[in-house]
Design an enzyme around this catalytic site. Structure first.
Site, PDB file in Angstrom:
ATOM      1  N   LYS A  22      81.094  31.315  12.535  1.00 52.74           N
ATOM      2  CA  LYS A  22      80.835  30.235  13.512  1.00 52.74           C
ATOM      3  C   LYS A  22      80.037  29.122  12.841  1.00 52.74           C
ATOM      4  CE  LYS A  22      77.181  30.524  16.366  1.00 52.74           C
ATOM      5  NZ  LYS A  22      76.266  29.357  16.300  1.00 52.74           N
ATOM      6  N   ASN A  23      79.003  29.499  12.081  1.00 49.75           N
ATOM      7  CA  ASN A  23      78.083  28.491  11.534  1.00 49.75           C
ATOM      8  C   ASN A  23      78.622  27.762  10.323  1.00 49.75           C
ATOM      9  OD1 ASN A  23      76.422  29.071  13.594  1.00 49.75           O
ATOM     10  ND2 ASN A  23      74.968  30.296  12.412  1.00 49.75           N
ATOM     11  N   CYS A 116      66.677  24.786  23.193  1.00 50.10           N
ATOM     12  CA  CYS A 116      67.680  25.778  23.591  1.00 50.10           C
ATOM     13  C   CYS A 116      66.961  27.094  23.828  1.00 50.10           C
ATOM     14  CB  CYS A 116      68.738  25.922  22.498  1.00 50.10           C
ATOM     15  SG  CYS A 116      68.126  26.864  21.121  1.00 50.10           S
ATOM     16  N   ARG A 121      64.423  22.457  19.572  1.00 45.45           N
ATOM     17  CA  ARG A 121      65.336  22.266  18.435  1.00 45.45           C
ATOM     18  C   ARG A 121      65.198  20.809  17.974  1.00 45.45           C
ATOM     19  NH1 ARG A 121      69.086  26.560  18.426  1.00 45.45           N
ATOM     20  NH2 ARG A 121      69.861  25.923  16.398  1.00 45.45           N
ATOM     21  N   ASP A 306      69.161  34.963  12.039  1.00 45.63           N
ATOM     22  CA  ASP A 306      70.249  35.305  12.969  1.00 45.63           C
ATOM     23  C   ASP A 306      70.533  36.808  13.000  1.00 45.63           C
ATOM     24  OD1 ASP A 306      72.235  32.304  12.338  1.00 45.63           O
ATOM     25  OD2 ASP A 306      70.398  32.661  13.461  1.00 45.63           O
ATOM     26  N   ARG A 398      79.984  32.928  22.369  1.00 43.46           N
ATOM     27  CA  ARG A 398      79.839  31.735  21.526  1.00 43.46           C
ATOM     28  C   ARG A 398      80.012  32.095  20.055  1.00 43.46           C
ATOM     29  NH1 ARG A 398      74.378  29.060  22.235  1.00 43.46           N
ATOM     30  NH2 ARG A 398      75.306  27.855  20.540  1.00 43.46           N
TER      31      ARG A 398
HETATM   32  C1  EPZ Z   1      71.416  26.731  12.045  1.00 41.31           C
HETATM   33  O1  EPZ Z   1      70.693  26.116  13.096  1.00 41.31           O
HETATM   34  C2  EPZ Z   1      72.278  27.793  12.706  1.00 41.31           C
HETATM   35  N1  EPZ Z   1      73.206  27.168  13.651  1.00 41.31           N
HETATM   36  C3  EPZ Z   1      71.394  28.797  13.447  1.00 41.31           C
HETATM   37  O2  EPZ Z   1      72.245  29.828  13.972  1.00 41.31           O
HETATM   38  C4  EPZ Z   1      70.440  29.422  12.434  1.00 41.31           C
HETATM   39  O3  EPZ Z   1      69.559  30.303  13.112  1.00 41.31           O
HETATM   40  C5  EPZ Z   1      69.624  28.324  11.730  1.00 41.31           C
HETATM   41  O4  EPZ Z   1      70.528  27.365  11.118  1.00 41.31           O
HETATM   42  C6  EPZ Z   1      68.717  28.883  10.650  1.00 41.31           C
HETATM   43  O5  EPZ Z   1      69.475  29.567   9.712  1.00 41.31           O
HETATM   44  C7  EPZ Z   1      74.350  26.603  13.179  1.00 41.31           C
HETATM   45  O6  EPZ Z   1      74.584  26.578  11.993  1.00 41.31           O
HETATM   46  C8  EPZ Z   1      75.275  26.020  14.201  1.00 41.31           C
HETATM   47  P1  EPZ Z   1      67.547  24.651  11.144  1.00 41.31           P
HETATM   48  P2  EPZ Z   1      69.851  24.767  12.803  1.00 41.31           P
HETATM   49  O7  EPZ Z   1      67.729  23.194  11.220  1.00 41.31           O
HETATM   50  O8  EPZ Z   1      70.589  23.926  11.842  1.00 41.31           O
HETATM   51  C9  EPZ Z   1      63.227  23.300  12.574  1.00 41.31           C
HETATM   52  C10 EPZ Z   1      73.088  31.313  15.586  1.00 41.31           C
HETATM   53  O9  EPZ Z   1      72.576  32.240  16.235  1.00 41.31           O
HETATM   54  N2  EPZ Z   1      63.713  21.925  12.460  1.00 41.31           N
HETATM   55  O10 EPZ Z   1      67.592  25.319   9.799  1.00 41.31           O
HETATM   56  O11 EPZ Z   1      69.439  24.181  14.079  1.00 41.31           O
HETATM   57  C11 EPZ Z   1      63.887  24.034  13.739  1.00 41.31           C
HETATM   58  O12 EPZ Z   1      63.197  23.772  14.940  1.00 41.31           O
HETATM   59  C12 EPZ Z   1      72.327  30.013  15.393  1.00 41.31           C
HETATM   60  O13 EPZ Z   1      74.221  31.366  15.043  1.00 41.31           O
HETATM   61  C13 EPZ Z   1      62.812  20.871  12.630  1.00 41.31           C
HETATM   62  O14 EPZ Z   1      61.629  21.079  12.900  1.00 41.31           O
HETATM   63  O15 EPZ Z   1      68.575  25.395  12.086  1.00 41.31           O
HETATM   64  C14 EPZ Z   1      63.771  25.491  13.356  1.00 41.31           C
HETATM   65  O16 EPZ Z   1      62.488  25.964  13.716  1.00 41.31           O
HETATM   66  C15 EPZ Z   1      70.955  30.045  16.066  1.00 41.31           C
HETATM   67  N3  EPZ Z   1      63.260  19.589  12.525  1.00 41.31           N
HETATM   68  C16 EPZ Z   1      63.873  25.441  11.840  1.00 41.31           C
HETATM   69  O17 EPZ Z   1      63.639  24.067  11.444  1.00 41.31           O
HETATM   70  C17 EPZ Z   1      64.585  19.307  12.232  1.00 41.31           C
HETATM   71  O18 EPZ Z   1      64.928  18.107  12.117  1.00 41.31           O
HETATM   72  C18 EPZ Z   1      65.245  25.863  11.318  1.00 41.31           C
HETATM   73  O19 EPZ Z   1      66.175  25.011  11.900  1.00 41.31           O
HETATM   74  C19 EPZ Z   1      65.478  20.378  12.060  1.00 41.31           C
HETATM   75  C20 EPZ Z   1      65.025  21.682  12.164  1.00 41.31           C
END
Ligand code: EPZ
Length: 419
Positions: A22-23, A116, A121, A306, A398
């Site tokens: 998915k990701n 979410c 997020r 995850d 999802r």
């Molecule tokens: C991706 O989410 C994945 N989703 C998530 O999978 C996964 O848990 C996550 O990466 C971490 O590996 C998809 O790929 C669609 P991040 P993403 O940006 O991109 C903070 C699942 O269950 N952050 O690496 O949103 C954020 O709040 C889903 O399949 C900021 O502060 O993750 C979080 O605490 C859930 N500012 C941390 O970084 C930003 O601008 C990691 O977020 C961006 C992120």
């Protein structure tokens, strides 16, 4: 509404095949916006999030057709640059369309993705990087209005955290920007490499992906290609957890071992025999599970956040005390209360959960709180005595293709009931 009904404590046996990730499928579908003409994405999983991404492509004017395991996208009709609010609300990861739409059309309007089930997020890193590359971004009344003016230019971007989404958005915006972009402290997840490989197949010039620094040399235009989505490493972790919690012996096919190097040792520490082969992995959990001292979720190549919930389900029956530290998301222990309803002994406070193994879990009516938390309840139900009913399974759909069929194919008693 639908729910899953699980009769637990059945041994699993045979082979489970992992579907496309998915990701990876989501950023790849967004990346199709950048490619002129037709793109064919193979091994594209049949998931509600993938369907939502296809709906966004259609709203933008692209043709997006499912043909069995493939999704065929044609962007010749691409004219719109705004993503409808209801689609943004349905799938917050739609923010990854921002970089692609800006890269192709120079303008984009979409609603702020907001928080979410896992907590806030934020997208501050996405916005800051795109502004540095020349995008004018107005945030008003929950909407992002973006315009690149004379076009995006290459920049040196240093991320304060190796954000997966921010890294993806910057890559998507940089592939047709003027000049070279470098991302330091980039996310190193396999899905980033899958995106880079796909874009390079479309004519992009990306190097260093999978490492701390990614280099993107801007090119004039990208053309469509044929590409297969990588297998889903978190689905593989879910299947391993199901094998462990039921004391079974199963083989999981279509797994890339390099994707799960931080996950396999956890099952070995639990006392499982785990034998990795070229594209599959065998697990034998005949011996009683042992607790794992500490699991800390980290950015790749660390233990993936995850996989935290599904592995916790297996740990609920592991003799001794296990500690899980969730370092990535603020609110990713919502499955704990539901597992406790099934007899698990877990205390969660802040980012730490302490799991004291119990001899048995007991089936109960439980509620999926988020995608991976819901999958964790299915795993726990497979290892519980009696009947478990999981409702709100829209979250599970999802990220898991026909989860009931998958586990039923190896002897699990899982039925989907229409309420
Ligand atoms: C991706 O989410 C994945 N989703 C998530 O999978 C996964 O848990 C996550 O990466 C971490 O590996 C998809 O790929 C669609 P991040 P993403 O940006 O991109 C903070 C699942 O269950 N952050 O690496 O949103 C954020 O709040 C889903 O399949 C900021 O502060 O993750 C979080 O605490 C859930 N500012 C941390 O970084 C930003 O601008 C990691 O977020 C961006 C992120």
């Amino acid at each position: 509404m639908q729910r899953l009904v699980i009769e637990g404590e059945k041994k699993l046996s045979g082979e489970l095949c992992v579907h496309g990730a998915k990701n990876s499928a989501l950023p790849l579908l967004a990346a199709c916006v950048l490619a002129r003409g037709e793109t064919v994405l193979g091994n594209c999983p049949k998931l509600s999030d993938v369907y939502a991404a296809c709906r966004i492509l259609s709203c933008l004017g692209c043709k997006c057709v499912r043909e069995g395991e493939k999704v065929v996208v044609n962007t010749d009709g691409l004219t719109h640059f705004d993503v409808p609010d209801e689609l943004m609300r349905e799938m917050r990861s739609s923010i990854v369309f921002l970089g692609a739409i800006l890269g192709r059309l120079g303008k984009c309007r979409l609603s702020f993705p907001g928080g979410c089930e896992l907590g806030p997020r934020p997208i501050d890193m996405h916005i800051a990087a795109l502004r540095k590359m020349g995008a004018a971004i107005k945030e008003e009344h929950g909407t992002l209005d973006c315009d690149v003016g004379n076009g995006l230019h290459g920049e040196k971007i240093v991320l304060s955290f190796p954000s997966v989404g921010a890294t993806e958005n910057i890559i998507l915006a940089a592939v047709t920007a003027k000049g070279t972009t470098v991302i330091h402290n980039a996310a190193r997840e396999p899905e980033i490499s899958d995106l880079a490989r796909f874009l390079n197949s479309c004519g992009a010039r990306i190097s260093g992906y999978g490492e701390n620094s990614v280099y993107i040399e801007g090119v004039e235009r990208l053309g469509g290609c044929e590409y297969d989505v990588m297998p889903d490493r978190i689905v593989a972790a879910t299947y391993l957890s199901a094998g462990a919690v039921t004391g079974s012996e199963i083989t999981i096919k279509n797994v890339r071992l390099s994707d799960i190097e931080a996950i396999v040792p956890v099952f070995e520490q639990m006392g499982c025999i785990v034998c990795p082969y070229s594209d599959r992995i065998y697990i034998n959990a005949k011996k009683p599970l042992k607790a794992v001292r500490t699991i800390r979720t980290m950015p790749f190549p660390g233990f993936p956040t995850d996989a935290q919930a599904v592995v916790m389900s297996a740990l609920t029956k592991a003799k001794g005390t296990s500690i899980v530290v969730e370092n990535i998301f603020q609110n990713r222990f919502r499955h704990v209360d539901e597992l406790v309803r099934m007899g698990a002994d877990i205390k969660a406070e802040g980012k730490v959960a302490v799991i004291d193994g119990v001899r048995r879990l007991y089936g109960a009516p439980v509620r999926a709180t988020d995608l991976r938390g819901g999958a964790a309840l299915v795993v726990a139900g497979l290892g519980a005595e009696g009947t478990t009913e999981v409702c709100d399974i829209k979250y599970i759909d999802r990220g898991y293709e026909n989860i009931e069929k998958a586990f039923s194919s190896v002897g699990g008693a899982v039925k989907r009931i229409q309420e």
